[in-house]
Scaffold this active site. Structure first.
Site, PDB file in Angstrom:
ATOM      1  CE  LYS A   1     -19.434  18.082 -40.807  1.00 62.49           C
ATOM      2  NZ  LYS A   1     -19.088  19.120 -39.839  1.00 62.49           N
TER       3      LYS A   1
HETATM    4  O1  G3P Z   1     -18.459  22.442 -39.319  1.00 62.74           O
HETATM    5  C1  G3P Z   1     -17.885  22.916 -40.469  1.00 62.74           C
HETATM    6  C2  G3P Z   1     -17.844  24.404 -40.669  1.00 62.74           C
HETATM    7  O2  G3P Z   1     -19.009  25.002 -40.222  1.00 62.74           O
HETATM    8  C3  G3P Z   1     -16.581  25.063 -40.271  1.00 62.74           C
HETATM    9  O3  G3P Z   1     -16.677  26.457 -40.176  1.00 62.74           O
HETATM   10  O4  G3P Z   1     -15.785  28.669 -39.515  1.00 62.74           O
HETATM   11  O5  G3P Z   1     -14.276  26.658 -39.487  1.00 62.74           O
HETATM   12  O6  G3P Z   1     -15.018  27.659 -41.632  1.00 62.74           O
HETATM   13  P1  G3P Z   1     -15.373  27.409 -40.206  1.00 62.74           P
END
Ligand code: G3P
Length: 233
Positions: A87
């Site tokens: 990633k």
């Molecule tokens: O893995 C990246 C992403 O899904 C993060 O989500 O909820 O931290 O905005 P969030």
């Protein structure tokens, strides 16, 4: 549509995997920190443990932000297991690194994507996945789902092979809308996957089915008891 779980928690990953519908895992440095995983050896061992649970597609994020650092780190991550997808953040050196990884057969997931232009660059660099963050766009009053639709259109216009991995999904409506738009993958927390199971009519319907079945069984048992009683006297 592929389902990935967005967590570094081994119990949650196992629970989602046991449901039989899990296609992969996405992690990020914040999710790793939440599990208290710090230090290179522990981080590598944790990714290995995740790879032991699931069949494929474990996104492991690089911390470096310069080209050489991203390449070095990404190669180390890719060596952990064939299931690893490196990633890489959407930055200049990240795009260059994705191009290089792709030419060497290393799968990549370009993360922190918030615009169609970034998604276009991601596809041109040959990434396996692009990760647009829906919830975080919603947080700043932009419609994250619009971005998924724009990327779908652009990728279909040119037949790009990069898969759209909708990320930062906060609830089931996000997930269903992504499926309608045609995102290839959705990565969500465990509670969103499990919430797909729920409907009040399913609960009340099942309750009634079981109650009717029990009533009938009780009636049959009573009749049976009566026959036994008659035999005895
Ligand atoms: O893995 C990246 C992403 O899904 C993060 O989500 O909820 O931290 O905005 P969030």
């Amino acid at each position: 549509m592929k389902f990935f779980i967005d967590t570094a928690n081994l119990f949650e990953i196992k629970e989602a995997y046991d449901l039989g519908v899990l296609d992969g895992v996405t992690t990020n440095p914040s999710l790793m920190a939440k599990e208290g995983i710090a230090g290179k050896d522990k981080i590598m061992a944790h990714y290995k443990a995740i790879c032991h649970i699931v069949d494929n597609n474990v996104s492991a994020e690089v911390i470096a932000t310069d080209f050489d650092g991203i390449i070095k780190e990404g190669k180390e991550l890719a060596k952990i297991d064939d299931k690893i997808v490196v990633k890489v953040p959407m930055i200049k050196d990240g795009v260059k690194a994705i191009k290089k990884f792709t030419s060497e057969g290393i799968r990549t997931n370009c993360t922190l994507v918030f615009s169609p232009g970034q998604a276009l660059l991601t596809a041109k660099a040959g990434a396996s996945y692009v990760s647009p963050f829906i919830g975080r766009l919603d947080d700043i009053s932009q419609d994250g789902l619009d971005l998924i639709a724009q990327i779908r259109l652009i990728y279909d216009n040119y037949g790009y092979g990069t898969e759209i991995l909708a990320a930062s999904i906060r609830h089931t409506i996000h997930l269903i809308k992504c499926a309608e738009i045609g995102a290839d993958v959705a990565t969500c927390p465990l509670h969103v996957i499990m919430a797909l199971l729920k409907h009040p009519l399913t609960d009340s319907g099942l309750e009634k089915f079981l109650a009717d079945h029990k009533r009938l069984m009780d009636k049959r048992i009573r009749k049976y008891d009566l026959r036994i009683t008659k035999l005895r006297f």
